[in-house]
Enzyme design. Structure first.
Site, PDB file in Angstrom:
ATOM      1  N   HIS A 183       0.916   5.075   1.309  1.00  0.00           N
ATOM      2  CA  HIS A 183       0.200   5.894   2.289  1.00  0.00           C
ATOM      3  C   HIS A 183       0.898   7.257   2.386  1.00  0.00           C
ATOM      4  O   HIS A 183       2.123   7.317   2.510  1.00  0.00           O
ATOM      5  CB  HIS A 183       0.222   5.201   3.662  1.00  0.00           C
ATOM      6  CG  HIS A 183      -0.454   5.999   4.721  1.00  0.00           C
ATOM      7  ND1 HIS A 183      -1.827   6.047   4.876  1.00  0.00           N
ATOM      8  CD2 HIS A 183       0.048   6.819   5.675  1.00  0.00           C
ATOM      9  CE1 HIS A 183      -2.134   6.852   5.877  1.00  0.00           C
ATOM     10  NE2 HIS A 183      -1.017   7.328   6.386  1.00  0.00           N
TER      11      HIS A 183
ATOM     12  N   ASP B 113      -2.609   0.631   8.087  1.00  0.00           N
ATOM     13  CA  ASP B 113      -1.397   1.433   7.848  1.00  0.00           C
ATOM     14  C   ASP B 113      -0.272   1.041   8.807  1.00  0.00           C
ATOM     15  O   ASP B 113       0.607   1.858   9.109  1.00  0.00           O
ATOM     16  CB  ASP B 113      -1.690   2.939   7.964  1.00  0.00           C
ATOM     17  CG  ASP B 113      -2.742   3.400   6.960  1.00  0.00           C
ATOM     18  OD1 ASP B 113      -2.805   2.840   5.864  1.00  0.00           O
ATOM     19  OD2 ASP B 113      -3.504   4.328   7.296  1.00  0.00           O
TER      20      ASP B 113
ATOM     21  N   ASN C 251       0.856  -1.186   0.000  1.00  0.00           N
ATOM     22  CA  ASN C 251       0.000   0.000   0.000  1.00  0.00           C
ATOM     23  C   ASN C 251       0.889   1.233   0.000  1.00  0.00           C
ATOM     24  O   ASN C 251       1.972   1.209   0.599  1.00  0.00           O
ATOM     25  CB  ASN C 251      -0.870  -0.010   1.267  1.00  0.00           C
ATOM     26  CG  ASN C 251      -1.776   1.211   1.364  1.00  0.00           C
ATOM     27  OD1 ASN C 251      -2.454   1.567   0.406  1.00  0.00           O
ATOM     28  ND2 ASN C 251      -1.776   1.869   2.517  1.00  0.00           N
TER      29      ASN C 251
ATOM     30  N   SER D 104       4.906   6.725   2.413  1.00  0.00           N
ATOM     31  CA  SER D 104       5.483   5.420   2.736  1.00  0.00           C
ATOM     32  C   SER D 104       4.857   4.348   1.861  1.00  0.00           C
ATOM     33  O   SER D 104       3.659   4.394   1.579  1.00  0.00           O
ATOM     34  CB  SER D 104       5.189   5.031   4.199  1.00  0.00           C
ATOM     35  OG  SER D 104       5.621   6.032   5.106  1.00  0.00           O
TER      36      SER D 104
END
Ligand code: GRF
Length: 226
Positions: free
Chosen positions: A108, A144, A106, A135
């Protein structure tokens, strides 16, 4: 490396991935683009690029798990080596995350572990952060909270508002995601024994994106941790 990209909105990270593949910078192909929002611009970008693009609306599903299982059965059907959440704005339920651990990342917009969740740019301004950024991390059950692979740092300027800061962070998100995917495709970055590895060894601190858009080790943090 076969990629599946999940996106809920604009799709600028998807476009950055496609452009980098087109330039030969990532040895990968996008096997499918998936969204929880049938009208997501990201899907239209995918269709225009001639890619497999599919949406599944959560409406009508009895539970989050039920929806996720359906969506990820569509994702799994394209046999991705890696699933890239690029602006995918839904929580993914634990069993589905667990079934894809180490194969899902992911991006973020904050320097994790700072500022998880939403409105990260406003969170950074409210906290008077002097450095903000983005990140890329492996997805785990904690929102997260998965192991961070790489970060791009963006100085906060005195007259920043959330929109200005978001725009400058986005300009660094794209090369950050591209550089991370490049090294995942080469195998320099890998998930081994539940940990991020770089060049065959556990990574003690997230890699940093330098001014030449290359990932480098964070020497300062590593030395202070030593
Ligand atoms: C990016 O800021 C990403 O970090 C966040 O959502 C935004 C998506 O942008 N998770 P886009 O859809 O890739 O343009």
């Amino acid at each position: 490396m076969r990629l599946a990209v999940l996106a809920s909105g604009r799709g600028s990270n998807l476009l950055a991935i496609l452009a980098a593949i087109g330039r030969g910078e990532i040895d990968a192909r996008v096997a499918g683009v998936f969204s929880d929002k049938p009208d997501a611009p990201a899907l239209e970008h995918a269709r225009q690029a001639g890619l497999h693009a599919q949406a599944l609306s959560p409406r009508g599903f009895a539970s989050r798990v039920d929806f996720d299982e359906h969506l990820f059965s569509m994702v799994d059907a394209v046999h991705p080596d890696l699933i890239v959440c690029a602006g995918y704005m839904r929580l993914i339920s634990d069993p589905v995350v667990a079934a894809h651990t180490g194969r899902m990342i992911n991006i973020h917009p904050s320097l994790l572990p700072e500022f998880k969740g939403l409105r990260t740019h406003q969170q950074a301004l409210d906290a008077h952060a002097t450095v903000h950024g983005a990140s890329v991390h492996y997805v785990t059950a904690e929102l997260d909270g998965g192991p961070v692979i790489a970060q791009a740092r963006v100085p906060v300027e005195a007259d920043d508002d959330a929109a200005r800061l978001a725009e400058r962070v986005l300009q660094r998100e794209h090369p950050l995601l591209v550089a991370t995917l490049r090294e995942l495709a080469t195998g320099r970055i890998a998930w081994i024994d539940q940990r991020v590895h770089f060049d065959g060894h556990p990574l003690p601190a997230p890699l940093l994106l330098d001014d030449a858009n290359q990932l480098v080790r964070n020497r300062t943090l590593q030395e202070s941790n030593a």
